[in-house]
Design an enzyme around this catalytic site. Sequence first.
Site, mmCIF file in Angstrom:
data_model
loop_
_atom_site.group_PDB
_atom_site.id
_atom_site.type_symbol
_atom_site.label_atom_id
_atom_site.label_comp_id
_atom_site.label_asym_id
_atom_site.label_seq_id
_atom_site.Cartn_x
_atom_site.Cartn_y
_atom_site.Cartn_z
ATOM 1 N N LYS A 138 0.485 -1.763 -0.265
ATOM 2 C CA LYS A 138 -0.183 0.350 -0.166
ATOM 3 C C LYS A 138 1.022 1.752 -0.403
ATOM 4 O O LYS A 138 1.910 1.105 0.602
ATOM 5 C CB LYS A 138 -1.318 0.036 1.251
ATOM 6 C CG LYS A 138 -0.224 -0.956 2.696
ATOM 7 C CD LYS A 138 0.512 0.755 3.014
ATOM 8 C CE LYS A 138 0.584 1.849 3.298
ATOM 9 N NZ LYS A 138 2.310 2.587 3.510
ATOM 10 N N TYR A 222 -4.355 4.621 6.040
ATOM 11 C CA TYR A 222 -4.672 3.768 6.816
ATOM 12 C C TYR A 222 -5.805 4.114 7.809
ATOM 13 O O TYR A 222 -7.126 3.307 8.027
ATOM 14 C CB TYR A 222 -3.659 3.681 8.482
ATOM 15 C CG TYR A 222 -2.677 2.659 8.099
ATOM 16 C CD1 TYR A 222 -2.636 1.597 7.930
ATOM 17 C CD2 TYR A 222 -1.297 3.407 7.429
ATOM 18 C CE1 TYR A 222 -1.609 0.619 7.339
ATOM 19 C CE2 TYR A 222 -0.386 2.334 6.995
ATOM 20 C CZ TYR A 222 -0.399 1.289 6.570
ATOM 21 O OH TYR A 222 0.688 0.503 6.517
HETATM 22 P P1 NAD Z 1 12.187 1.096 1.583
HETATM 23 O O1 NAD Z 1 12.824 2.684 0.997
HETATM 24 O O2 NAD Z 1 13.043 0.874 2.915
HETATM 25 O O3 NAD Z 1 13.408 0.036 0.244
HETATM 26 C C1 NAD Z 1 12.401 0.546 -0.700
HETATM 27 C C2 NAD Z 1 12.902 -0.369 -1.098
HETATM 28 O O4 NAD Z 1 12.623 0.047 -2.673
HETATM 29 C C3 NAD Z 1 14.863 -0.743 -1.432
HETATM 30 O O5 NAD Z 1 15.064 -1.325 -0.770
HETATM 31 C C4 NAD Z 1 14.909 0.881 -2.545
HETATM 32 O O6 NAD Z 1 16.705 0.133 -2.609
HETATM 33 C C5 NAD Z 1 14.388 -0.697 -3.393
HETATM 34 N N1 NAD Z 1 14.014 0.815 -4.154
HETATM 35 C C6 NAD Z 1 14.072 0.767 -6.149
HETATM 36 N N2 NAD Z 1 13.876 1.663 -6.759
HETATM 37 C C7 NAD Z 1 14.288 2.750 -5.923
HETATM 38 C C8 NAD Z 1 13.726 3.346 -6.030
HETATM 39 N N3 NAD Z 1 14.171 4.760 -7.863
HETATM 40 N N4 NAD Z 1 14.486 4.806 -5.256
HETATM 41 C C9 NAD Z 1 14.415 4.948 -4.089
HETATM 42 N N5 NAD Z 1 13.850 2.635 -3.800
HETATM 43 C C10 NAD Z 1 14.007 2.463 -4.246
HETATM 44 O O7 NAD Z 1 10.640 1.711 2.193
HETATM 45 P P2 NAD Z 1 9.837 0.660 2.908
HETATM 46 O O8 NAD Z 1 9.460 1.167 4.261
HETATM 47 O O9 NAD Z 1 10.359 -0.679 2.966
HETATM 48 O O10 NAD Z 1 8.120 0.985 1.833
HETATM 49 C C11 NAD Z 1 8.357 0.236 0.977
HETATM 50 C C12 NAD Z 1 6.859 -0.325 0.815
HETATM 51 O O11 NAD Z 1 6.741 -0.686 1.495
HETATM 52 C C13 NAD Z 1 6.105 1.129 0.350
HETATM 53 O O12 NAD Z 1 4.936 0.963 -1.281
HETATM 54 C C14 NAD Z 1 5.304 1.055 1.955
HETATM 55 O O13 NAD Z 1 4.178 2.235 1.761
HETATM 56 C C15 NAD Z 1 4.992 -0.124 2.173
HETATM 57 N N6 NAD Z 1 5.220 -0.423 3.827
HETATM 58 C C16 NAD Z 1 4.036 -1.422 4.130
HETATM 59 C C17 NAD Z 1 4.398 -1.160 4.947
HETATM 60 C C18 NAD Z 1 2.903 -1.436 5.538
HETATM 61 O O14 NAD Z 1 2.490 -1.785 7.092
HETATM 62 N N7 NAD Z 1 2.142 -2.153 4.832
HETATM 63 C C19 NAD Z 1 4.908 -0.714 6.028
HETATM 64 C C20 NAD Z 1 6.288 0.128 5.768
HETATM 65 C C21 NAD Z 1 6.540 -0.172 4.083
#
Ligand code: NAD
Length: 370
Positions: A138, A222
């Site tokens: 999401k 949320y």
């Molecule tokens: P994060 O920044 O920690 O990780 C993002 C990942 O995407 C990294 O591994 C990064 O290298 C990669 N990536 C690939 N191309 C990229 C680019 N062009 N720019 C930046 N990063 C790139 O983020 P996260 O917190 O893991 O979030 C990722 C997704 O998960 C989001 O959509 C977020 O909303 C979702 N999320 C959901 C929950 C939940 O509880 N459901 C919790 C956290 C995050």
Amino acid sequence: MKKSSISRRSFLEQLSIGTASILMTGPLDLYASNNRPDRVLGVALVGLGRYSTRELGPALKQTKWCKLAGVVTGSKEKGEQWAKDYGFPVKNIYSYDTMAQMADNKDIDIVYVVTPNGLHAEHVIAATKAGKHIICEKPMANTVAECDQMIAACKAAKVKLSVGYRLHFDPYHQELMRLAKEKDFGPFTNMTGDRGFIMQNKVWRADKKLAGGGPLMDLGIYLVHGACMAANGAAPIAVTAKEFVKTKPELFTDVEEGISWTMEFSGNAICTAQTSYQHSADKFRAEAPNGWIEFKEHAFTYRGMVVETSRGPLSFTPPNQQALQMDDFANCILTNRPSGVSGELGRRDMVIIEAIYKAAATQKRMEVKI
Ligand code: NAD
């Protein structure tokens, strides 16, 4: 009751005491002893950032219907470390550019897209080209138009699409849904919510191209989703909204720093909510004529939820939401049933979010047309 991480078995035993009615159907039946999969499905995580590393990877060590079988990452070394940690072959490590080659890999059944929001559409569509079923984090995408493309691509490829709405597998939120459905307190007519954290540095979440917007996309979603749960799954009929004045304009150049909004539901129910990157909060309350439920702390997270109702505090030992969510999707594939957290649900939330942004930009009440 002490809250701790417990085995699935004791979770089931505990729930069977107090909330049997919500367990008659749904994901928890997955673990009944007469309900074991013939085949465990392979999941490939796309994007090895915080959420994959801290939550989804560890959850995949607890799942019964699926397991981690591969990764898609920009770093070969990181992929090799994951292969070692999770015991899958290095041939199952892909880069974002080689995802299509997964088509030939029978180890991988499900692709789980966990990249920044603005890349979800691209990565979901790449996964459909490899013929894999998909879970997308999401918010589903940056826009409704992207959601439409993703849903169409999954239909054309005959693969299932689900959104990472893990709270459908959380017992407190299941109780909210039960109350909304069975109307123990009457229909919920007044909902309020607040979600925020203080953002100090510019990260992709404050970049419109990658995040689609500001805290409404990341956190406010949320509250949007929770209010619809309290409305027994209905979407609002109209919204109004107002953006906060920016305190860090250098950080929030093209997204909101904070926003408040109202959602009007049929039956005169209303939700008033706010979200920002300038304050900390995580709470939600739904009131009905004869009672209420309040998520007082950590309302939408995976640890430390504090929830009360007008009948008294609720106390469930939290399950691993992500493990249940992924096992449920694997079961959907293996038993060919639709996911309760489908792409259509992800699209619905994006329709509401777009209406909220439009209401804030125009200062007009916007009707919501799903
Ligand atoms: P994060 O920044 O920690 O990780 C993002 C990942 O995407 C990294 O591994 C990064 O290298 C990669 N990536 C690939 N191309 C990229 C680019 N062009 N720019 C930046 N990063 C790139 O983020 P996260 O917190 O893991 O979030 C990722 C997704 O998960 C989001 O959509 C977020 O909303 C979702 N999320 C959901 C929950 C939940 O509880 N459901 C919790 C956290 C995050």
